[in-house]
Design an enzyme around this catalytic site. Structure first.
Site, PDB file in Angstrom:
ATOM      1  N   ASP A  34      40.388  42.476  39.138  1.00 25.90           N
ATOM      2  CA  ASP A  34      41.338  42.618  38.030  1.00 25.90           C
ATOM      3  C   ASP A  34      41.336  41.382  37.127  1.00 25.90           C
ATOM      4  OD1 ASP A  34      43.220  43.960  36.510  1.00 25.90           O
ATOM      5  OD2 ASP A  34      44.918  43.211  37.670  1.00 25.90           O
ATOM      6  N   GLY A  35      41.545  41.602  35.848  1.00 27.47           N
ATOM      7  CA  GLY A  35      41.699  40.497  34.905  1.00 27.47           C
ATOM      8  C   GLY A  35      40.613  40.406  33.847  1.00 27.47           C
ATOM      9  N   HIS A  75      34.922  42.808  30.449  1.00 27.03           N
ATOM     10  CA  HIS A  75      34.298  43.667  31.474  1.00 27.03           C
ATOM     11  C   HIS A  75      32.844  43.260  31.688  1.00 27.03           C
ATOM     12  CE1 HIS A  75      37.782  46.151  31.785  1.00 27.03           C
ATOM     13  NE2 HIS A  75      37.718  46.603  30.547  1.00 27.03           N
ATOM     14  N   TRP A  98      42.256  56.365  33.590  1.00 31.44           N
ATOM     15  CA  TRP A  98      41.965  57.346  32.529  1.00 31.44           C
ATOM     16  C   TRP A  98      42.942  57.231  31.365  1.00 31.44           C
ATOM     17  CZ3 TRP A  98      37.364  59.403  32.606  1.00 31.44           C
ATOM     18  CH2 TRP A  98      36.717  59.596  33.831  1.00 31.44           C
ATOM     19  N   ARG A 143      43.555  54.675  29.750  1.00 29.26           N
ATOM     20  CA  ARG A 143      43.107  53.642  28.791  1.00 29.26           C
ATOM     21  C   ARG A 143      42.485  54.260  27.540  1.00 29.26           C
ATOM     22  NH1 ARG A 143      41.375  48.251  32.018  1.00 29.26           N
ATOM     23  NH2 ARG A 143      43.077  48.351  33.532  1.00 29.26           N
ATOM     24  N   LEU A 196      23.489  45.741  53.301  1.00 29.89           N
ATOM     25  CA  LEU A 196      24.881  45.681  52.823  1.00 29.89           C
ATOM     26  C   LEU A 196      25.212  47.030  52.203  1.00 29.89           C
ATOM     27  CD1 LEU A 196      27.467  44.044  51.824  1.00 29.89           C
ATOM     28  CD2 LEU A 196      26.201  43.701  49.694  1.00 29.89           C
ATOM     29  N   ARG A 231      49.914  43.609  43.609  1.00 34.53           N
ATOM     30  CA  ARG A 231      50.157  45.010  43.963  1.00 34.53           C
ATOM     31  C   ARG A 231      48.836  45.658  44.348  1.00 34.53           C
ATOM     32  NH1 ARG A 231      51.953  45.110  38.278  1.00 34.53           N
ATOM     33  NH2 ARG A 231      50.166  45.525  36.954  1.00 34.53           N
TER      34      ARG A 231
HETATM   35  C1  IPE Z   1      43.350  48.130  39.267  1.00 28.95           C
HETATM   36  O1  IPE Z   1      43.551  47.359  38.136  1.00 28.95           O
HETATM   37  C2  IPE Z   1      42.146  48.973  39.112  1.00 28.95           C
HETATM   38  C3  IPE Z   1      40.867  48.283  39.053  1.00 28.95           C
HETATM   39  C4  IPE Z   1      40.661  46.998  39.222  1.00 28.95           C
HETATM   40  C5  IPE Z   1      39.744  49.129  38.838  1.00 28.95           C
HETATM   41  P1  IPE Z   1      44.546  47.834  36.979  1.00 28.95           P
HETATM   42  O2  IPE Z   1      44.525  46.767  35.978  1.00 28.95           O
HETATM   43  O3  IPE Z   1      44.176  49.186  36.539  1.00 28.95           O
HETATM   44  O4  IPE Z   1      45.912  47.887  37.745  1.00 28.95           O
HETATM   45  P2  IPE Z   1      47.388  47.969  37.157  1.00 28.95           P
HETATM   46  O5  IPE Z   1      47.402  49.082  36.153  1.00 28.95           O
HETATM   47  O6  IPE Z   1      47.677  46.654  36.529  1.00 28.95           O
HETATM   48  O7  IPE Z   1      48.240  48.213  38.352  1.00 28.95           O
HETATM   49  C1  IPE Z   2      40.101  45.323  35.836  1.00 30.85           C
HETATM   50  O1  IPE Z   2      40.345  44.522  34.738  1.00 30.85           O
HETATM   51  C2  IPE Z   2      38.914  46.187  35.653  1.00 30.85           C
HETATM   52  C3  IPE Z   2      39.178  47.593  35.373  1.00 30.85           C
HETATM   53  C4  IPE Z   2      40.292  48.244  35.502  1.00 30.85           C
HETATM   54  C5  IPE Z   2      38.032  48.312  34.899  1.00 30.85           C
HETATM   55  P1  IPE Z   2      41.417  44.973  33.667  1.00 30.85           P
HETATM   56  O2  IPE Z   2      40.701  45.707  32.593  1.00 30.85           O
HETATM   57  O3  IPE Z   2      42.524  45.694  34.309  1.00 30.85           O
HETATM   58  O4  IPE Z   2      41.892  43.581  33.121  1.00 30.85           O
HETATM   59  P2  IPE Z   2      43.361  43.190  32.725  1.00 30.85           P
HETATM   60  O5  IPE Z   2      44.198  43.348  33.963  1.00 30.85           O
HETATM   61  O6  IPE Z   2      43.783  44.106  31.635  1.00 30.85           O
HETATM   62  O7  IPE Z   2      43.246  41.774  32.298  1.00 30.85           O
HETATM   63 MG    MG Z   3      44.319  45.032  35.097  1.00 31.70          MG
END
Ligand code: IPE
Ligand code: IPE
Ligand code: MG
Length: 224
Positions: A12-13, A29, A61, A63, A122, A178
């Site tokens: 995430d991030g 990404h 989805w 997004r 792996l 979470r």
């Molecule tokens: C969780 O991240 C899903 C992935 C890393 C693929 P999100 O960014 O979608 O999670 P929420 O919406 O903040 O909970």
């Molecule tokens: C997680 O990164 C990757 C995916 C859900 C594809 P995010 O796209 O959720 O990044 P933030 O949380 O918005 O920074």
């Molecule tokens: Mg995120």
């Protein structure tokens, strides 16, 4: 020292990293792929047998379609470029989640699974269109007409992760504590590491630090 067989990761991030550093979520990404490569390389070095990477959730989805398109295209290009190399490195790719993408991407994913099926260095479980609740519901539906009582073992075997040991630990980057519908059943007794860093900034030292910390944890499993 606890052995490490299976590491689960919520990557995430990316979006926040991209906005901050490149003025574009999508470029975040793209940058995140380097961290994926690092995780694969270091996991092999550490003789870890399974990693499960959360790449796209059933909730993602929601997004904007431009971001979804970018993500699926990134995956498609990555696999086209890297499938041979993954295969040469004896990596097995398994998709967890229902493949409902473009014809092209679905067939590349199927091909990647087929070609790498017998590899044993792996196993990468790539969670794509993955949601833990959907997974559990599908397991229960598979079991509802079978004879006898539903047991823990039967549920284990009916999940997408059948034949994969539960994760020893979970890493979530991105400064959020979470689970976001990830492996709710399988993480029942996993150690959890929530990391402040955004996924593209997460580096080898961070990963090795967590592995070493995990190895020293006293795991009770209810015992004393
Ligand atoms: C969780 O991240 C899903 C992935 C890393 C693929 P999100 O960014 O979608 O999670 P929420 O919406 O903040 O909970
Ligand atoms: C997680 O990164 C990757 C995916 C859900 C594809 P995010 O796209 O959720 O990044 P933030 O949380 O918005 O920074
Ligand atoms: Mg995120």
């Amino acid at each position: 020292m606890n052995p490490v067989q299976h590491v689960a990761v919520i990557m995430d991030g990316n979006g926040r990293w991209g906005l901050k550093n490149k003025k574009s979520r999508n470029l975040g990404h793209k940058a995140g792929l380097k961290t994926v490569e690092m995780i694969i390389k270091e996991s092999i070095k550490k003789k870890i047998k399974f990693i499960t990477l959360y790449a796209f959730s059933t909730e993602n989805w929601k997004r904007p379609s431009t971001e979804k398109k970018f993500l699926f295209n990134l995956l498609e290009v990555y696999l086209k470029e890297r499938l041979d190399q993954l295969n040469k490195n004896k990596i097995k790719l398994k998709i967890i989640g229902k493949k409902v993408f473009s014809k092209n991407l679905n067939s590349i994913l199927n091909k990647a699974e087929r070609i790498t099926n017998n590899n044993d260095k792996l196993q990468i479980n790539l969670a794509l269109n993955y949601g833990s609740k959907t997974e559990i519901i599908s397991a229960l539906n598979k079991l509802k007409n079978t004879k006898g009582k539903i047991t823990e073992k039967k549920i284990d075997q009916s999940l997408y992760t059948n034949n994969v040991p539960d994760p020893d630990f979970l890493i979530r980057t991105g400064n959020t504590a979470r689970l976001s519908n990830f492996l709710l059943w399988q993480l029942a007794y996993s150690e959890i590491f929530f990391e402040k860093k955004l996924w593209p900034d997460f580096n080898k030292n961070d990963y090795l630090r967590i592995i070493n910390k995990f190895k020293k944890i006293k795991r009770n499993f209810g015992n004393v």
